[in-house]
Design an enzyme around this catalytic site. Sequence first.
Site, PDB file in Angstrom:
ATOM      1  N   LYS A 176       0.829  -1.218   0.000  1.00 58.89           N
ATOM      2  CA  LYS A 176       0.000   0.000   0.000  1.00 58.89           C
ATOM      3  C   LYS A 176       0.859   1.262   0.000  1.00 58.89           C
ATOM      4  O   LYS A 176       0.553   2.228  -0.700  1.00 58.89           O
ATOM      5  CB  LYS A 176      -0.940   0.003   1.208  1.00 58.89           C
ATOM      6  CG  LYS A 176      -2.027  -1.050   1.180  1.00 58.89           C
ATOM      7  CD  LYS A 176      -3.078  -0.820   2.249  1.00 58.89           C
ATOM      8  CE  LYS A 176      -2.517  -0.794   3.647  1.00 58.89           C
ATOM      9  NZ  LYS A 176      -1.889  -2.067   4.055  1.00 58.89           N
ATOM     10  N   THR A 196       3.877   1.610  -1.180  1.00 59.46           N
ATOM     11  CA  THR A 196       4.507   1.742  -2.491  1.00 59.46           C
ATOM     12  C   THR A 196       3.522   2.285  -3.517  1.00 59.46           C
ATOM     13  O   THR A 196       3.865   3.140  -4.335  1.00 59.46           O
ATOM     14  CB  THR A 196       5.050   0.378  -2.952  1.00 59.46           C
ATOM     15  OG1 THR A 196       5.693  -0.267  -1.856  1.00 59.46           O
ATOM     16  CG2 THR A 196       6.027   0.533  -4.089  1.00 59.46           C
ATOM     17  N   ARG A 220       2.225   7.033   7.526  1.00 59.23           N
ATOM     18  CA  ARG A 220       2.559   6.844   8.934  1.00 59.23           C
ATOM     19  C   ARG A 220       4.065   6.663   9.100  1.00 59.23           C
ATOM     20  O   ARG A 220       4.735   6.165   8.197  1.00 59.23           O
ATOM     21  CB  ARG A 220       1.852   5.608   9.487  1.00 59.23           C
ATOM     22  CG  ARG A 220       0.351   5.745   9.642  1.00 59.23           C
ATOM     23  CD  ARG A 220      -0.260   4.469  10.193  1.00 59.23           C
ATOM     24  NE  ARG A 220      -0.131   3.359   9.265  1.00 59.23           N
ATOM     25  CZ  ARG A 220      -0.331   2.090   9.573  1.00 59.23           C
ATOM     26  NH1 ARG A 220      -0.668   1.757  10.809  1.00 59.23           N
ATOM     27  NH2 ARG A 220      -0.208   1.132   8.675  1.00 59.23           N
ATOM     28  N   LYS A 261       8.975  -7.483   9.133  1.00 62.28           N
ATOM     29  CA  LYS A 261       8.473  -6.899   7.890  1.00 62.28           C
ATOM     30  C   LYS A 261       9.454  -5.969   7.201  1.00 62.28           C
ATOM     31  O   LYS A 261       9.412  -5.780   5.996  1.00 62.28           O
ATOM     32  CB  LYS A 261       7.170  -6.140   8.195  1.00 62.28           C
ATOM     33  CG  LYS A 261       6.408  -5.690   6.967  1.00 62.28           C
ATOM     34  CD  LYS A 261       5.120  -4.993   7.366  1.00 62.28           C
ATOM     35  CE  LYS A 261       4.382  -4.462   6.155  1.00 62.28           C
ATOM     36  NZ  LYS A 261       3.178  -3.708   6.524  1.00 62.28           N
ATOM     37  N   ALA A 266      -2.714  -0.558  13.768  1.00 60.01           N
ATOM     38  CA  ALA A 266      -3.984  -0.703  13.050  1.00 60.01           C
ATOM     39  C   ALA A 266      -4.878  -1.775  13.649  1.00 60.01           C
ATOM     40  O   ALA A 266      -6.027  -1.908  13.238  1.00 60.01           O
ATOM     41  CB  ALA A 266      -3.727  -1.005  11.574  1.00 60.01           C
ATOM     42  N   PHE A 321      -3.431  -2.087   7.102  1.00 62.24           N
ATOM     43  CA  PHE A 321      -4.012  -3.417   6.902  1.00 62.24           C
ATOM     44  C   PHE A 321      -5.101  -3.407   5.832  1.00 62.24           C
ATOM     45  O   PHE A 321      -5.100  -2.560   4.935  1.00 62.24           O
ATOM     46  CB  PHE A 321      -4.518  -3.991   8.218  1.00 62.24           C
ATOM     47  CG  PHE A 321      -3.431  -4.325   9.191  1.00 62.24           C
ATOM     48  CD1 PHE A 321      -2.211  -4.838   8.754  1.00 62.24           C
ATOM     49  CD2 PHE A 321      -3.588  -4.125  10.549  1.00 62.24           C
ATOM     50  CE1 PHE A 321      -1.191  -5.151   9.642  1.00 62.24           C
ATOM     51  CE2 PHE A 321      -2.571  -4.426  11.448  1.00 62.24           C
ATOM     52  CZ  PHE A 321      -1.380  -4.943  10.993  1.00 62.24           C
ATOM     53  N   PHE A 363       3.872  -7.902  -9.704  1.00 64.28           N
ATOM     54  CA  PHE A 363       5.173  -8.505  -9.424  1.00 64.28           C
ATOM     55  C   PHE A 363       5.693  -9.182 -10.690  1.00 64.28           C
ATOM     56  O   PHE A 363       4.910  -9.504 -11.596  1.00 64.28           O
ATOM     57  CB  PHE A 363       5.058  -9.535  -8.299  1.00 64.28           C
ATOM     58  CG  PHE A 363       4.872  -8.920  -6.936  1.00 64.28           C
ATOM     59  CD1 PHE A 363       5.891  -8.966  -6.000  1.00 64.28           C
ATOM     60  CD2 PHE A 363       3.691  -8.290  -6.581  1.00 64.28           C
ATOM     61  CE1 PHE A 363       5.734  -8.411  -4.735  1.00 64.28           C
ATOM     62  CE2 PHE A 363       3.520  -7.726  -5.330  1.00 64.28           C
ATOM     63  CZ  PHE A 363       4.550  -7.790  -4.401  1.00 64.28           C
ATOM     64  N   TRP A 380       6.942   0.099  -8.838  1.00 68.08           N
ATOM     65  CA  TRP A 380       8.154  -0.429  -8.208  1.00 68.08           C
ATOM     66  C   TRP A 380       9.315  -0.398  -9.204  1.00 68.08           C
ATOM     67  O   TRP A 380      10.428   0.002  -8.860  1.00 68.08           O
ATOM     68  CB  TRP A 380       7.911  -1.854  -7.726  1.00 68.08           C
ATOM     69  CG  TRP A 380       8.868  -2.321  -6.658  1.00 68.08           C
ATOM     70  CD1 TRP A 380       8.658  -2.339  -5.309  1.00 68.08           C
ATOM     71  CD2 TRP A 380      10.199  -2.829  -6.855  1.00 68.08           C
ATOM     72  NE1 TRP A 380       9.766  -2.814  -4.660  1.00 68.08           N
ATOM     73  CE2 TRP A 380      10.735  -3.125  -5.574  1.00 68.08           C
ATOM     74  CE3 TRP A 380      10.983  -3.047  -7.972  1.00 68.08           C
ATOM     75  CZ2 TRP A 380      12.007  -3.643  -5.394  1.00 68.08           C
ATOM     76  CZ3 TRP A 380      12.274  -3.553  -7.799  1.00 68.08           C
ATOM     77  CH2 TRP A 380      12.764  -3.853  -6.522  1.00 68.08           C
TER      78      TRP A 380
END
Length: 745
Positions: A195, A197, A219, A230, A449, A480, A569, A598
């Site tokens: 999200k 990105t 955030r 992560k 979240a 999330f 991807f 990306w």
Amino acid sequence: FPAQVLAPKFSVCLLFFFPHVLSLCLGYHLFCAQSTPLLKSLYFPEILKLNEDPRVHGVCLHLPPASLTSRVLNTIKPEKDVDGISDLNMGRLVRGDMSKGFVPPTASAVMELLERHGEVQGRGGKTNDKVSQAQTPKPVDQLAEEIGLLPEELEAYGRTKAKVRLSMLDRLHAQPDGKYVLVAGITPTPLGEGKSTVTIGLVQALSAHLKLNSFACLRQPSQGPTFGVKGGAAGGGYAQVIPMEEFNLHLTGDIHAITAANNLVAAAIDARMLHEATQSDKALYNRLVPSVNGVRRFSPIQIARLRRLGIDKTDPGSLMPEEVSAFVRLDLDPSKVTWQRVVDTNDRFLRKITVGQASTEKGQMRETGFDIAVASEIMAILALADSLSDMKNRLARMVVGTSRSGQPVTAEDLGVSGALAVLMKDAIKPTLMQTLEGTPVFVHAGPFANIAHGNSSVLADKLALKLVGRNGFVVTEAGFGADIGMEKFFNIKCRASGLRPNVVVLVATVRALKMHGGGPNVSAGAPLPREYIDENLDLVAGGCRSNLRKQIQIAHLFGVPVVVALNVFKTDTQAEIDLVCQIAKECGASDAVPCHHWAQGGRGSLELAQAVNEATSRPNNFQFLYNLEIPIVEKIRTIAQKVYGADDIELSPEAKAKIDYYNQQGFGTLPICMAKTHLSLSHMPEKKGAPTGFILPIRDVRASIGAGFIYPLVGTMSTMPGLPTRPCFYDIDLDPVTEEITGLF
């Protein structure tokens, strides 16, 4: 020209473009042996003349290094900039856009080699390091000037980031707000679906390609996941916030301020319980209201406590014994203290601790625990406050526990709320940063979240909406899946801010859709099963018609149009991409587009930017999911049934008792902030897709009165993550000579 300047002359130049294009063009060389103000006044007009000369296809500057200022370099038209040294051409080069302007042969060769070896088209944490460190951010004062901030509205923290003063809101109060875009997602895998990105790629596309003012609001990431599982949250590839290292580490110290404020409250609680347990009323009163130079005075915060007790006196000598006792004794029940200490590190061994074991604490032992810093109610308050005054009032209202007589005890009762405001006075100002392509970003707040609302701050959004103006865009992100972050954004954040979004961007990945379509489990740190690498249209279709469809429906409950952004991807096939976009539109999305930000930066999200721009012109019938006046139980039931798909809810005896208590204390009209797993629409993490036919169990109900919401606990929720067997910190290192950081992504 003076003697120091060699006579400029036209010459035929053979320009070599790697790997196979030769171009014969008329070039022009400007030589200068030295630099003086006089010389500058001579060659500036010469460059401008060459820009307009159709016979000149390219310009090379051979000037002393001191003369190659930004002003000089940017005087050349980008399409005639043979060396590719102007800011615009450098920016195109950084994001991999070699289709316009001249590209220096060396840079062209490097780009082609990177593409051949998958460094640009692939995905990987180490590539994030390389990409972010290869780009030098523009000075923050230059960025501020570009977006319309005044110098006095900026508080610089180094050369690449700064706090923005809230006085800007007063200056621009009459400026129309821009368009407001929320980025949410489908139910994610444990790896996350990108999200942040997407948010960054979208604002880069809106700014650089659609030429629209745009701002991202993100955030601040916690140190916990950054060093745990992560990794950071600065985006990735060519859609990142830079400097990435500063974004993911201390930034401007907001989380440290929250940690200090939170732990000051915790220290005040235990100290007050100790002193009340070991002193008489008279001794307490003499220490709480001491005589200074023969004069005793109540502090303003003590007068506020007297007023809440119904004591309308200001002379410390006039209180009756029973009034003194009521004033000095909070009488906190140790078993009902709800406030915990915090630290911004994943540390499972702090989940439950015992304090007060030293002999100096005179037997005042009790069990408590630590939360991760971003789970503090103070973080939630920072994200929801709309002014310094509002934040101060919210801090004062925080309930830290219950007295033995059943009354809530607040931070103001402890006498600590003014000190908290002092600790938080700088943290309330959003931090200005930028993307790889120079688009402005506000980084502010980072509430959990799960147990909080999981959105960046109201103030960052408000400031950005004024700065972009009527036709601009502010893109903000919710944590999330849409069933958690987006639902709380609408029902909690939008109520606090008064702002209304124009469109929701719903992020999906083929990987997550395959999981919801029946694919095997995905685990952080483990290789992806073959189902996620090979084409499998059945799994994709199953995930689209379950989880994706449900998340689109959730957004429509609030009357907001939805654009699905498929974060592509390198393992995704064209057939899978086409299928997702087709089914998403069938499920009610106003549009669905593949995104390649990306690998390509803003250029890779141009289609998404166009779809979002178009969606903002569609009818928007925004509405809240529930009325605040309905009972707490009905608000919980509404979320469970309409958002999660549950048949009903089941309250534990403890949850029922808590709801009765909150109603009795006058908290029944607060919004609901459900605390549940993010890995499923239901309360069962293993249930993927869109589960139905289940009863949602509510095991407990708690309240964040300062933040302004009630949070029911669905299942067991951990507010202190633990470290995995191999945390991210194994790959993070520092070169002591260059100070270059590696492995942080």
